[in-house]
Design a protein around this motif. Structure first.
Motif, mmCIF file in Angstrom:
data_model
loop_
_atom_site.group_PDB
_atom_site.id
_atom_site.type_symbol
_atom_site.label_atom_id
_atom_site.label_comp_id
_atom_site.label_asym_id
_atom_site.label_seq_id
_atom_site.Cartn_x
_atom_site.Cartn_y
_atom_site.Cartn_z
ATOM 1 N N THR A 141 0.861 -1.183 0.000
ATOM 2 C CA THR A 141 0.000 0.000 0.000
ATOM 3 C C THR A 141 0.897 1.233 0.000
ATOM 4 N N ASP A 142 0.291 2.402 0.032
ATOM 5 C CA ASP A 142 1.041 3.653 0.120
ATOM 6 C C ASP A 142 1.347 4.023 1.565
ATOM 7 N N TYR A 143 0.896 3.212 2.515
ATOM 8 C CA TYR A 143 1.049 3.545 3.925
ATOM 9 C C TYR A 143 2.415 3.119 4.441
ATOM 10 N N ARG A 144 3.101 4.066 5.082
ATOM 11 C CA ARG A 144 4.416 3.834 5.669
ATOM 12 C C ARG A 144 4.413 4.365 7.094
ATOM 13 N N ARG A 145 5.316 3.840 7.909
ATOM 14 C CA ARG A 145 5.536 4.377 9.249
ATOM 15 C C ARG A 145 6.996 4.103 9.616
ATOM 16 N N PRO A 146 7.533 4.865 10.557
ATOM 17 C CA PRO A 146 8.910 4.603 10.978
ATOM 18 C C PRO A 146 8.998 3.217 11.614
ATOM 19 N N MET A 147 10.141 2.567 11.423
ATOM 20 C CA MET A 147 10.359 1.274 12.064
ATOM 21 C C MET A 147 10.255 1.471 13.567
ATOM 22 N N GLY A 148 9.608 0.545 14.229
ATOM 23 C CA GLY A 148 9.434 0.661 15.672
ATOM 24 C C GLY A 148 10.445 -0.115 16.478
ATOM 25 N N GLY A 155 16.147 5.884 10.375
ATOM 26 C CA GLY A 155 15.024 6.339 9.576
ATOM 27 C C GLY A 155 14.382 5.293 8.692
ATOM 28 N N GLU A 156 14.680 4.020 8.910
ATOM 29 C CA GLU A 156 14.036 2.992 8.098
ATOM 30 C C GLU A 156 12.539 2.983 8.345
ATOM 31 N N GLU A 157 11.813 2.512 7.340
ATOM 32 C CA GLU A 157 10.353 2.503 7.408
ATOM 33 C C GLU A 157 9.798 1.095 7.275
ATOM 34 N N GLU A 158 8.546 0.990 7.692
ATOM 35 C CA GLU A 158 7.751 -0.209 7.439
ATOM 36 C C GLU A 158 6.675 0.163 6.440
ATOM 37 N N ILE A 159 6.290 -0.809 5.630
ATOM 38 C CA ILE A 159 5.208 -0.624 4.678
ATOM 39 C C ILE A 159 4.049 -1.525 5.101
ATOM 40 N N ALA A 160 2.839 -1.005 4.975
ATOM 41 C CA ALA A 160 1.656 -1.822 5.242
ATOM 42 C C ALA A 160 1.367 -2.642 3.992
ATOM 43 N N MET A 161 1.394 -3.950 4.155
ATOM 44 C CA MET A 161 1.015 -4.845 3.066
ATOM 45 C C MET A 161 -0.327 -5.448 3.460
ATOM 46 N N VAL A 162 -1.205 -5.606 2.497
ATOM 47 C CA VAL A 162 -2.581 -5.991 2.788
ATOM 48 C C VAL A 162 -2.981 -7.219 1.979
ATOM 49 N N LEU A 163 -3.637 -8.128 2.668
ATOM 50 C CA LEU A 163 -4.192 -9.324 2.045
ATOM 51 C C LEU A 163 -5.707 -9.257 2.142
ATOM 52 N N ALA A 164 -6.391 -9.245 0.990
ATOM 53 C CA ALA A 164 -7.851 -9.250 0.984
ATOM 54 C C ALA A 164 -8.331 -10.641 1.384
ATOM 55 N N LEU A 165 -9.256 -10.715 2.321
ATOM 56 C CA LEU A 165 -9.748 -11.996 2.816
ATOM 57 C C LEU A 165 -11.143 -12.331 2.324
ATOM 58 N N GLY A 166 -11.869 -11.310 1.939
ATOM 59 C CA GLY A 166 -13.268 -11.527 1.589
ATOM 60 C C GLY A 166 -13.513 -11.579 0.104
ATOM 61 N N SER A 167 -14.650 -11.074 -0.271
ATOM 62 C CA SER A 167 -15.095 -11.157 -1.662
ATOM 63 C C SER A 167 -14.639 -9.986 -2.514
ATOM 64 N N GLU A 168 -13.799 -9.110 -1.981
ATOM 65 C CA GLU A 168 -13.341 -7.954 -2.746
ATOM 66 C C GLU A 168 -11.837 -8.034 -2.980
ATOM 67 N N PRO A 169 -11.367 -8.964 -3.809
ATOM 68 C CA PRO A 169 -9.933 -9.066 -4.035
ATOM 69 C C PRO A 169 -9.351 -7.772 -4.573
#
Length: 175
Positions: A141-148, A155-169
């Motif tokens: 996704t376009d969502y980032r946050r600083p590494m925790g 300054g490294e970042e994490e990226i939100a990766m998303v897996l669709a689980l339902g009927s909206e792939p």
């Protein structure tokens, strides 16, 4: 992969979770915000609260814990997204399908709970983790946050990766 079993721990299994969690913190301290020293001091009440807050899945081989992952509610504007976190596999079991089994079971659990998506935050510089998540069907996704993690100060970042689980792939939640 057939000799790997995955079970969801209940509140009364808090000691099993504590054991594998502390093993993860000791073996891969750079991968977690918490430290083994901090969590060793937690009392039973706190461990039980953790068990109630999120699902904890443990992978076992021959009765021995070889991996763990947690599944909770994502911190997002979309009320039904789940979050996969705390994934760890014992070094001797890496590359043997343990992580795959844990993630598949976590996704199935989230889907059974009615969650439409599963969010997994991955370090942008961790090519192996990004490739693994992509291979499991997670999409960036376009969502980032600083590494925790404690050891990250550059300054490294994490990226939100998303897996669709339902009927909206392909549909991604608002984070």
């Amino acid at each position: 992969m057939t000799d790997i079993s995955v079970r969801t721990l209940g509140e009364d299994d808090w000691q099993d979770y504590r054991s594998v969690r502390l093993a993860a913190l000791r073996e891969s301290p750079e991968a977690f915000v918490a430290t083994a020293e901090e969590e060793e001091s937690f009392d039973e009440a706190l461990w039980r609260e953790r068990m109630r807050r999120s699902a904890r899945l443990v992978a076992e081989r021959s009765g021995r814990a070889v991996g763990v992952v947690s599944v909770g509610k994502a911190d997002s504007d979309e009320g039904n997204a789940g979050e996969l976190f705390g994934l760890w596999v014992h070094p001797e079991a890496r590359g043997s399908g343990v992580a795959t089994r844990l993630v598949k079971n976590g996704a199935s659990l989230a889907a059974a709970r009615g969650q439409s998506h599963l969010v997994y935050w991955v370090g942008t510089e961790n090519g192996r983790a990004v490739a693994f998540a992509s291979g499991m069907g997670f999409r960036p996704t376009d969502y980032r946050r600083p590494m925790g993690v404690v050891s990250e100060e550059d300054g490294e970042e994490e990226i939100a990766m998303v897996l669709a689980l339902g009927s909206e792939p392909g549909a991604a939640p608002r984070l």
